[in-house]
Design a protein around this motif. Sequence first.
Motif, PDB file in Angstrom:
ATOM      1  N   GLU A 208       0.820  -1.225   0.000  1.00  0.00           N
ATOM      2  CA  GLU A 208       0.000   0.000   0.000  1.00  0.00           C
ATOM      3  C   GLU A 208       0.849   1.267   0.000  1.00  0.00           C
ATOM      4  OE1 GLU A 208      -3.254   2.176  -0.474  1.00  0.00           O
ATOM      5  OE2 GLU A 208      -3.179  -0.011  -0.535  1.00  0.00           O
ATOM      6  N   GLN A 209       1.958   1.254   0.706  1.00  0.00           N
ATOM      7  CA  GLN A 209       2.819   2.437   0.757  1.00  0.00           C
ATOM      8  C   GLN A 209       3.383   2.756  -0.638  1.00  0.00           C
ATOM      9  OE1 GLN A 209       6.245   2.073   3.290  1.00  0.00           O
ATOM     10  NE2 GLN A 209       6.539   4.276   3.402  1.00  0.00           N
ATOM     11  N   ARG A 210       3.827   1.753  -1.341  1.00  0.00           N
ATOM     12  CA  ARG A 210       4.348   1.968  -2.709  1.00  0.00           C
ATOM     13  C   ARG A 210       3.240   2.455  -3.633  1.00  0.00           C
ATOM     14  NH1 ARG A 210       7.675   2.020  -6.611  1.00  0.00           N
ATOM     15  NH2 ARG A 210       7.650   0.671  -8.431  1.00  0.00           N
ATOM     16  N   ARG A 211       2.070   1.888  -3.494  1.00  0.00           N
ATOM     17  CA  ARG A 211       0.922   2.303  -4.317  1.00  0.00           C
ATOM     18  C   ARG A 211       0.612   3.786  -4.092  1.00  0.00           C
ATOM     19  NH1 ARG A 211      -2.521  -1.802  -5.911  1.00  0.00           N
ATOM     20  NH2 ARG A 211      -1.649  -2.898  -4.146  1.00  0.00           N
ATOM     21  N   ARG A 212       0.621   4.196  -2.838  1.00  0.00           N
ATOM     22  CA  ARG A 212       0.361   5.619  -2.532  1.00  0.00           C
ATOM     23  C   ARG A 212       1.446   6.521  -3.097  1.00  0.00           C
ATOM     24  NH1 ARG A 212      -0.314   5.367   3.535  1.00  0.00           N
ATOM     25  NH2 ARG A 212      -1.055   3.262   3.430  1.00  0.00           N
ATOM     26  N   ARG A 213       2.709   6.067  -3.010  1.00  0.00           N
ATOM     27  CA  ARG A 213       3.826   6.857  -3.531  1.00  0.00           C
ATOM     28  C   ARG A 213       3.698   7.044  -5.047  1.00  0.00           C
ATOM     29  NH1 ARG A 213       8.869   3.948  -3.044  1.00  0.00           N
ATOM     30  NH2 ARG A 213       7.780   3.096  -1.275  1.00  0.00           N
ATOM     31  N   ILE A 214       3.339   5.986  -5.742  1.00  0.00           N
ATOM     32  CA  ILE A 214       3.161   6.067  -7.198  1.00  0.00           C
ATOM     33  C   ILE A 214       2.016   7.019  -7.532  1.00  0.00           C
ATOM     34  CG2 ILE A 214       2.407   4.783  -9.235  1.00  0.00           C
ATOM     35  CD1 ILE A 214       4.014   2.395  -8.107  1.00  0.00           C
ATOM     36  N   ARG A 215       0.899   6.882  -6.832  1.00  0.00           N
ATOM     37  CA  ARG A 215      -0.241   7.770  -7.098  1.00  0.00           C
ATOM     38  C   ARG A 215       0.133   9.231  -6.867  1.00  0.00           C
ATOM     39  NH1 ARG A 215      -5.468   6.052  -7.647  1.00  0.00           N
ATOM     40  NH2 ARG A 215      -6.189   7.935  -6.606  1.00  0.00           N
ATOM     41  N   LEU A 216       0.899   9.511  -5.822  1.00  0.00           N
ATOM     42  CA  LEU A 216       1.316  10.877  -5.544  1.00  0.00           C
ATOM     43  C   LEU A 216       2.229  11.405  -6.644  1.00  0.00           C
ATOM     44  CD1 LEU A 216       1.355  13.308  -3.655  1.00  0.00           C
ATOM     45  CD2 LEU A 216       3.247  12.213  -2.433  1.00  0.00           C
ATOM     46  N   GLU A 217       3.189  10.600  -7.070  1.00  0.00           N
ATOM     47  CA  GLU A 217       4.100  11.029  -8.143  1.00  0.00           C
ATOM     48  C   GLU A 217       3.341  11.283  -9.443  1.00  0.00           C
ATOM     49  OE1 GLU A 217       8.106   9.576 -10.490  1.00  0.00           O
ATOM     50  OE2 GLU A 217       7.373   8.394  -8.808  1.00  0.00           O
ATOM     51  N   VAL A 218       2.433  10.394  -9.786  1.00  0.00           N
ATOM     52  CA  VAL A 218       1.637  10.570 -11.005  1.00  0.00           C
ATOM     53  C   VAL A 218       0.794  11.837 -10.893  1.00  0.00           C
ATOM     54  CG1 VAL A 218      -0.244   9.611 -12.382  1.00  0.00           C
ATOM     55  CG2 VAL A 218       1.618   8.128 -11.614  1.00  0.00           C
ATOM     56  N   SER A 219       0.179  12.056  -9.747  1.00  0.00           N
ATOM     57  CA  SER A 219      -0.651  13.248  -9.545  1.00  0.00           C
ATOM     58  C   SER A 219       0.164  14.523  -9.690  1.00  0.00           C
ATOM     59  CB  SER A 219      -1.302  13.215  -8.161  1.00  0.00           C
ATOM     60  OG  SER A 219      -2.179  12.139  -8.052  1.00  0.00           O
ATOM     61  N   ARG A 220       1.343  14.529  -9.131  1.00  0.00           N
ATOM     62  CA  ARG A 220       2.200  15.721  -9.221  1.00  0.00           C
ATOM     63  C   ARG A 220       2.606  16.011 -10.669  1.00  0.00           C
ATOM     64  NH1 ARG A 220       5.988  14.691  -3.936  1.00  0.00           N
ATOM     65  NH2 ARG A 220       4.541  15.635  -2.448  1.00  0.00           N
ATOM     66  N   GLU A 221       3.016  14.979 -11.380  1.00  0.00           N
ATOM     67  CA  GLU A 221       3.427  15.180 -12.770  1.00  0.00           C
ATOM     68  C   GLU A 221       2.239  15.564 -13.649  1.00  0.00           C
ATOM     69  OE1 GLU A 221       6.380  15.440 -14.290  1.00  0.00           O
ATOM     70  OE2 GLU A 221       7.201  15.327 -12.283  1.00  0.00           O
ATOM     71  N   ALA A 222       1.102  14.956 -13.402  1.00  0.00           N
ATOM     72  CA  ALA A 222      -0.095  15.320 -14.170  1.00  0.00           C
ATOM     73  C   ALA A 222      -0.445  16.782 -13.929  1.00  0.00           C
ATOM     74  CB  ALA A 222      -1.261  14.421 -13.782  1.00  0.00           C
ATOM     75  N   THR A 223      -0.394  17.207 -12.696  1.00  0.00           N
ATOM     76  CA  THR A 223      -0.697  18.604 -12.365  1.00  0.00           C
ATOM     77  C   THR A 223       0.285  19.545 -13.057  1.00  0.00           C
ATOM     78  OG1 THR A 223      -1.628  17.957 -10.242  1.00  0.00           O
ATOM     79  CG2 THR A 223      -0.947  20.252 -10.475  1.00  0.00           C
ATOM     80  N   ARG A 224       1.565  19.175 -13.048  1.00  0.00           N
ATOM     81  CA  ARG A 224       2.581  20.004 -13.711  1.00  0.00           C
ATOM     82  C   ARG A 224       2.284  20.118 -15.208  1.00  0.00           C
ATOM     83  NH1 ARG A 224       6.889  19.362 -16.703  1.00  0.00           N
ATOM     84  NH2 ARG A 224       6.794  17.092 -16.665  1.00  0.00           N
ATOM     85  N   LEU A 225       1.955  18.996 -15.837  1.00  0.00           N
ATOM     86  CA  LEU A 225       1.647  19.022 -17.264  1.00  0.00           C
ATOM     87  C   LEU A 225       0.350  19.779 -17.546  1.00  0.00           C
ATOM     88  CD1 LEU A 225       2.671  15.381 -18.186  1.00  0.00           C
ATOM     89  CD2 LEU A 225       3.734  17.480 -19.035  1.00  0.00           C
ATOM     90  N   PHE A 226      -0.648  19.612 -16.706  1.00  0.00           N
ATOM     91  CA  PHE A 226      -1.910  20.343 -16.880  1.00  0.00           C
ATOM     92  C   PHE A 226      -1.647  21.845 -16.816  1.00  0.00           C
ATOM     93  CE2 PHE A 226      -4.434  16.644 -14.801  1.00  0.00           C
ATOM     94  CZ  PHE A 226      -4.374  15.922 -15.984  1.00  0.00           C
ATOM     95  N   TRP A 227      -0.819  22.253 -15.865  1.00  0.00           N
ATOM     96  CA  TRP A 227      -0.511  23.678 -15.699  1.00  0.00           C
ATOM     97  C   TRP A 227       0.235  24.206 -16.921  1.00  0.00           C
ATOM     98  CZ3 TRP A 227      -2.116  27.402 -12.642  1.00  0.00           C
ATOM     99  CH2 TRP A 227      -1.389  28.571 -12.565  1.00  0.00           C
TER     100      TRP A 227
END
Length: 51
Positions: free
Chosen positions: A3-22
């Motif tokens: 679960e910890q790795r899953r959360r880390r991946i989701r956070l990284e994906v969310s951050r990069e998606a937000t950066r690209l959206f911006w």
Amino acid sequence: MNEQRRRRIRLEVSREATRLFWKQGVDATTGEQIAEAVGLSVRTIWRHFRT
């Protein structure tokens, strides 16, 4: 995958998606671009974000 790795991946994906959206706008950003930015396959991205 634990679960910890899953959360880390989701956070990284969310951050990069937000950066690209911006930078490019939501409509101009693809799942492929997000996957490439985090070094994962598109299939893995959709596994973590089903919608």
